[in-house]
Structure formats: structure tokens, C-alpha cells
Design a protein around this motif. Structure first.
Motif, PDB file in Angstrom:
ATOM      1  N   GLY A   1       0.813  -1.212   0.000  1.00 40.48           N
ATOM      2  CA  GLY A   1       0.000   0.000   0.000  1.00 40.48           C
ATOM      3  C   GLY A   1       0.843   1.256   0.000  1.00 40.48           C
ATOM      4  N   GLU A   2       1.946   1.250   0.742  1.00 40.67           N
ATOM      5  CA  GLU A   2       2.849   2.398   0.748  1.00 40.67           C
ATOM      6  C   GLU A   2       3.490   2.580  -0.625  1.00 40.67           C
ATOM      7  OE1 GLU A   2       5.551   2.280   4.075  1.00 40.67           O
ATOM      8  OE2 GLU A   2       3.909   1.924   5.487  1.00 40.67           O
ATOM      9  N   LEU A   3       3.810   1.477  -1.287  1.00 42.10           N
ATOM     10  CA  LEU A   3       4.335   1.547  -2.645  1.00 42.10           C
ATOM     11  C   LEU A   3       3.285   2.142  -3.580  1.00 42.10           C
ATOM     12  CD1 LEU A   3       6.450   0.877  -4.842  1.00 42.10           C
ATOM     13  CD2 LEU A   3       5.482  -1.433  -4.903  1.00 42.10           C
ATOM     14  N   LEU A   4       2.071   1.656  -3.463  1.00 38.36           N
ATOM     15  CA  LEU A   4       0.977   2.151  -4.286  1.00 38.36           C
ATOM     16  C   LEU A   4       0.755   3.648  -4.084  1.00 38.36           C
ATOM     17  CD1 LEU A   4      -1.375   1.556  -6.223  1.00 38.36           C
ATOM     18  CD2 LEU A   4      -2.727   0.940  -4.207  1.00 38.36           C
ATOM     19  N   ALA A   5       0.880   4.106  -2.852  1.00 42.21           N
ATOM     20  CA  ALA A   5       0.664   5.523  -2.553  1.00 42.21           C
ATOM     21  C   ALA A   5       1.639   6.420  -3.316  1.00 42.21           C
ATOM     22  CB  ALA A   5       0.781   5.767  -1.046  1.00 42.21           C
ATOM     23  N   GLU A   6       2.814   5.922  -3.604  1.00 36.79           N
ATOM     24  CA  GLU A   6       3.793   6.708  -4.365  1.00 36.79           C
ATOM     25  C   GLU A   6       3.322   6.977  -5.798  1.00 36.79           C
ATOM     26  OE1 GLU A   6       6.366   8.327  -3.304  1.00 36.79           O
ATOM     27  OE2 GLU A   6       6.221   7.520  -1.259  1.00 36.79           O
ATOM     28  N   PHE A   7       2.454   6.123  -6.316  1.00 35.21           N
ATOM     29  CA  PHE A   7       1.972   6.247  -7.689  1.00 35.21           C
ATOM     30  C   PHE A   7       0.549   6.808  -7.780  1.00 35.21           C
ATOM     31  CE2 PHE A   7       5.247   3.001  -7.930  1.00 35.21           C
ATOM     32  CZ  PHE A   7       5.950   3.378  -9.057  1.00 35.21           C
TER      33      PHE A   7
END
Length: 118
Positions: A39-45
Motif C-alpha cells: 500500500g505504501e508503494l501504491l501511494a507513491e503512484f
């Protein structure tokens, strides 16, 4: 796992053991942590356009790299705790996808294939 993944799993296992964290590394907890990091990775995009997502600036790329590291570590740890060979599992999944997604039928298509018969 390949040698690099095995070495990383061993290093991670020792890191966890030296901090007495095995007690917290249940499959459930690791899967939840993995999901959180994804989810934190997704938030970057999240608010980037497709073009922006393909041309990340240096600060964003650094954050994405760190989140990819977190996702990778939790995935490797979860696989290690469960005794799953990640490389073998990935090859098996790719073999299954090759059977499901015939190149002639699915070339250039984002549609999902029906499940394989049991």
C-alpha cells in the motif's frame, strides 16, 4: 530460491533472530505487513499520470526503491517462514499463466482469462 534470494533470506533470518522477532513473524502478521508495504508503494503512484509513473523524478524513485525493498523483504520473510521457494513458485505461476493466456488470443488484450479446469 536462487542463491541471491537464499542469501537474502538467511541474512533476514539472522536479522530477525538477533532481535528476537520470530515471535511476531507469524504468516498472518507477515502477510499483513506485506500488504501494508504494498500500500505504501501504491501511494507513491496514486496521483501520477501513466506518463509520470514511467518517468519518476529522483526523490520519488528513491522512495519507490525503498518501498520495493520493504515489499521484497516481507515477501522473502513470509516465504521463508512458510518454507516456500519463491523462484519455484514464480516459475509455476508463469507456467500456469502461459497455459491460460494463449499469445494468439490475448496479444494486446488486458482481459482476464477464465480459470483453468481443476
Amino acid at each position: 530460491m536462487t542463491t541471491d534470494l537464499e542469501e537474502l533470506a538467511v541474512r533476514l533470518r539472522e536479522f530477525v533472530r538477533s532481535r528476537d522477532w520470530e515471535q511476531f513473524h507469524t504468516p498472518k502478521n507477515l502477510a499483513m505487513a506485506l500488504s501494508g508495504e504494498a500500500g505504501e508503494l501504491l501511494a507513491e503512484f496514486q496521483w501520477l499520470t501513466p506518463a509520470e509513473s514511467q518517468n519518476l523524478d529522483s526523490p520519488t524513485l528513491a522512495r519507490v526503491r525503498a518501498e520495493l525493498g520493504d515489499v521484497t523483504l516481507y515477501l522473502i520473510r513470509l516465504a521463508d517462514v512458510l518454507g516456500v521457494d519463491l523462484v519455484e513458485a514464480a516459475h509455476a505461476k508463469l507456467d500456469e499463466n502461459a497455459r491460460r493466456y494463449d499469445p494468439e488470443r490475448y496479444r494486446g488484450s488486458a482481459r482476464k482469462a477464465p480459470p483453468l479446469p481443476s
